[in-house]
Design a protein around this motif. Sequence first.
Motif, PDB file in Angstrom:
ATOM      1  N   VAL A  75       0.837  -1.206   0.000  1.00  0.00           N
ATOM      2  CA  VAL A  75       0.000   0.000   0.000  1.00  0.00           C
ATOM      3  C   VAL A  75       0.872   1.256   0.000  1.00  0.00           C
ATOM      4  O   VAL A  75       1.740   1.417   0.856  1.00  0.00           O
ATOM      5  N   TRP A  76       0.596   2.126  -0.978  1.00  0.00           N
ATOM      6  CA  TRP A  76       1.285   3.412  -1.109  1.00  0.00           C
ATOM      7  C   TRP A  76       0.245   4.519  -1.096  1.00  0.00           C
ATOM      8  O   TRP A  76      -0.875   4.332  -1.564  1.00  0.00           O
ATOM      9  N   THR A  77       0.604   5.667  -0.565  1.00  0.00           N
ATOM     10  CA  THR A  77      -0.279   6.831  -0.595  1.00  0.00           C
ATOM     11  C   THR A  77       0.449   7.948  -1.336  1.00  0.00           C
ATOM     12  O   THR A  77       1.662   7.891  -1.546  1.00  0.00           O
ATOM     13  N   GLY A  78      -0.299   8.960  -1.757  1.00  0.00           N
ATOM     14  CA  GLY A  78       0.355  10.072  -2.437  1.00  0.00           C
ATOM     15  C   GLY A  78      -0.612  10.877  -3.253  1.00  0.00           C
ATOM     16  O   GLY A  78      -1.833  10.802  -3.089  1.00  0.00           O
ATOM     17  N   GLN A  79      -0.030  11.633  -4.173  1.00  0.00           N
ATOM     18  CA  GLN A  79      -0.835  12.466  -5.051  1.00  0.00           C
ATOM     19  C   GLN A  79      -0.169  12.545  -6.408  1.00  0.00           C
ATOM     20  O   GLN A  79       1.040  12.353  -6.532  1.00  0.00           O
ATOM     21  N   GLY A  80      -0.988  12.823  -7.416  1.00  0.00           N
ATOM     22  CA  GLY A  80      -0.441  12.915  -8.753  1.00  0.00           C
ATOM     23  C   GLY A  80      -1.331  13.714  -9.671  1.00  0.00           C
ATOM     24  O   GLY A  80      -2.508  13.963  -9.376  1.00  0.00           O
ATOM     25  N   GLU A  81      -0.737  14.121 -10.781  1.00  0.00           N
ATOM     26  CA  GLU A  81      -1.478  14.842 -11.809  1.00  0.00           C
ATOM     27  C   GLU A  81      -0.980  14.398 -13.176  1.00  0.00           C
ATOM     28  O   GLU A  81       0.223  14.337 -13.421  1.00  0.00           O
ATOM     29  N   LEU A  82      -1.922  14.068 -14.042  1.00  0.00           N
ATOM     30  CA  LEU A  82      -1.649  13.701 -15.423  1.00  0.00           C
ATOM     31  C   LEU A  82      -2.309  14.743 -16.314  1.00  0.00           C
ATOM     32  O   LEU A  82      -3.505  15.022 -16.153  1.00  0.00           O
ATOM     33  N   ARG A  83      -1.540  15.317 -17.241  1.00  0.00           N
ATOM     34  CA  ARG A  83      -2.068  16.302 -18.187  1.00  0.00           C
ATOM     35  C   ARG A  83      -1.793  15.818 -19.599  1.00  0.00           C
ATOM     36  O   ARG A  83      -0.692  15.349 -19.893  1.00  0.00           O
ATOM     37  N   LEU A  84      -2.815  15.951 -20.451  1.00  0.00           N
ATOM     38  CA  LEU A  84      -2.672  15.643 -21.876  1.00  0.00           C
ATOM     39  C   LEU A  84      -3.158  16.843 -22.664  1.00  0.00           C
ATOM     40  O   LEU A  84      -4.261  17.336 -22.431  1.00  0.00           O
ATOM     41  N   SER A 130      -9.375  17.158 -25.640  1.00  0.00           N
ATOM     42  CA  SER A 130      -8.271  18.099 -25.483  1.00  0.00           C
ATOM     43  C   SER A 130      -8.242  18.633 -24.056  1.00  0.00           C
ATOM     44  O   SER A 130      -9.250  18.628 -23.355  1.00  0.00           O
ATOM     45  N   ASP A 131      -7.062  19.067 -23.656  1.00  0.00           N
ATOM     46  CA  ASP A 131      -6.847  19.635 -22.320  1.00  0.00           C
ATOM     47  C   ASP A 131      -7.386  18.724 -21.211  1.00  0.00           C
ATOM     48  O   ASP A 131      -8.199  19.129 -20.382  1.00  0.00           O
ATOM     49  N   VAL A 132      -6.918  17.495 -21.208  1.00  0.00           N
ATOM     50  CA  VAL A 132      -7.337  16.504 -20.219  1.00  0.00           C
ATOM     51  C   VAL A 132      -6.445  16.633 -18.974  1.00  0.00           C
ATOM     52  O   VAL A 132      -5.223  16.659 -19.084  1.00  0.00           O
ATOM     53  N   ILE A 133      -7.069  16.720 -17.809  1.00  0.00           N
ATOM     54  CA  ILE A 133      -6.332  16.766 -16.543  1.00  0.00           C
ATOM     55  C   ILE A 133      -6.956  15.749 -15.591  1.00  0.00           C
ATOM     56  O   ILE A 133      -8.160  15.784 -15.337  1.00  0.00           O
ATOM     57  N   VAL A 134      -6.131  14.842 -15.087  1.00  0.00           N
ATOM     58  CA  VAL A 134      -6.572  13.854 -14.110  1.00  0.00           C
ATOM     59  C   VAL A 134      -5.720  14.053 -12.854  1.00  0.00           C
ATOM     60  O   VAL A 134      -4.486  14.004 -12.920  1.00  0.00           O
ATOM     61  N   THR A 135      -6.367  14.301 -11.728  1.00  0.00           N
ATOM     62  CA  THR A 135      -5.646  14.433 -10.467  1.00  0.00           C
ATOM     63  C   THR A 135      -6.119  13.341  -9.510  1.00  0.00           C
ATOM     64  O   THR A 135      -7.282  12.935  -9.542  1.00  0.00           O
ATOM     65  N   SER A 136      -5.202  12.879  -8.691  1.00  0.00           N
ATOM     66  CA  SER A 136      -5.560  11.837  -7.726  1.00  0.00           C
ATOM     67  C   SER A 136      -4.812  12.078  -6.416  1.00  0.00           C
ATOM     68  O   SER A 136      -3.708  12.611  -6.400  1.00  0.00           O
ATOM     69  N   THR A 137      -5.456  11.689  -5.336  1.00  0.00           N
ATOM     70  CA  THR A 137      -4.830  11.717  -4.020  1.00  0.00           C
ATOM     71  C   THR A 137      -5.290  10.501  -3.232  1.00  0.00           C
ATOM     72  O   THR A 137      -6.413  10.023  -3.409  1.00  0.00           O
ATOM     73  N   SER A 138      -4.420  10.010  -2.409  1.00  0.00           N
ATOM     74  CA  SER A 138      -4.796   8.975  -1.445  1.00  0.00           C
ATOM     75  C   SER A 138      -4.016   9.237  -0.174  1.00  0.00           C
ATOM     76  O   SER A 138      -2.832   9.581  -0.214  1.00  0.00           O
ATOM     77  N   GLU A 139      -4.707   9.109   0.944  1.00  0.00           N
ATOM     78  CA  GLU A 139      -4.056   9.374   2.230  1.00  0.00           C
ATOM     79  C   GLU A 139      -4.617   8.437   3.286  1.00  0.00           C
ATOM     80  O   GLU A 139      -5.771   8.011   3.211  1.00  0.00           O
ATOM     81  N   PRO A 140      -3.801   8.104   4.271  1.00  0.00           N
ATOM     82  CA  PRO A 140      -4.252   7.185   5.312  1.00  0.00           C
ATOM     83  C   PRO A 140      -5.217   7.867   6.279  1.00  0.00           C
ATOM     84  O   PRO A 140      -5.152   9.074   6.500  1.00  0.00           O
ATOM     85  N   ASP A 200      -8.281   7.058   2.214  1.00  0.00           N
ATOM     86  CA  ASP A 200      -9.198   8.030   1.624  1.00  0.00           C
ATOM     87  C   ASP A 200      -8.612   8.377   0.262  1.00  0.00           C
ATOM     88  O   ASP A 200      -7.507   8.942   0.196  1.00  0.00           O
ATOM     89  N   SER A 201      -9.295   8.015  -0.824  1.00  0.00           N
ATOM     90  CA  SER A 201      -8.775   8.239  -2.167  1.00  0.00           C
ATOM     91  C   SER A 201      -9.768   9.020  -3.006  1.00  0.00           C
ATOM     92  O   SER A 201     -10.983   8.828  -2.886  1.00  0.00           O
ATOM     93  N   ARG A 202      -9.218   9.900  -3.852  1.00  0.00           N
ATOM     94  CA  ARG A 202     -10.045  10.699  -4.760  1.00  0.00           C
ATOM     95  C   ARG A 202      -9.380  10.772  -6.124  1.00  0.00           C
ATOM     96  O   ARG A 202      -8.151  10.870  -6.223  1.00  0.00           O
ATOM     97  N   VAL A 203     -10.205  10.754  -7.170  1.00  0.00           N
ATOM     98  CA  VAL A 203      -9.733  10.951  -8.536  1.00  0.00           C
ATOM     99  C   VAL A 203     -10.661  11.951  -9.193  1.00  0.00           C
ATOM    100  O   VAL A 203     -11.885  11.855  -9.063  1.00  0.00           O
ATOM    101  N   GLU A 204     -10.091  12.922  -9.876  1.00  0.00           N
ATOM    102  CA  GLU A 204     -10.865  13.985 -10.524  1.00  0.00           C
ATOM    103  C   GLU A 204     -10.450  14.060 -11.991  1.00  0.00           C
ATOM    104  O   GLU A 204      -9.257  14.073 -12.307  1.00  0.00           O
ATOM    105  N   PHE A 205     -11.442  14.091 -12.898  1.00  0.00           N
ATOM    106  CA  PHE A 205     -11.202  14.227 -14.328  1.00  0.00           C
ATOM    107  C   PHE A 205     -11.733  15.570 -14.796  1.00  0.00           C
ATOM    108  O   PHE A 205     -12.863  15.923 -14.489  1.00  0.00           O
TER     109      PHE A 205
END
Length: 107
Positions: free
Chosen positions: A56-65, A81-91, A99-104
């Motif tokens: 199990v890993w936690t963290g945050q990230g952002e992917l842009r296209l 076009s202009d795709v942004i995906v953000t994610s976070t997970s925290e204990p 607690d995990s979230r993904v936003e498109f």
Amino acid sequence: MISGARWKSATLETRLWGEVTLKLDLPELTISDPDMDVRIVGLQLDQSLAHLSGDVWTGQGELRLDSLGVSPVGGSPVSLSDVIVTSTSEPRDDDTRLDSRVEFNLG
């Protein structure tokens, strides 16, 4: 088949105590197979992770296209076009829950 991959930069950092940072900048990538072609332009990825326990890993990230195009054989092409995906997970709860979230977002 993957073709046309041009790497602008790729960085991977690791730390002894289980932290990882990944940065990727890819101007263009084309993936082809008999059923479809996928073209990605302007891919940027920033991801940071911290080891919690076991697998199990936690963290945050952002992917842009800048753009994503899918052209199926015999079908209509799809383009985003202009795709942004953000994610976070925290204990939570003394590291027993996540607690995990993904936003498109599309431009």
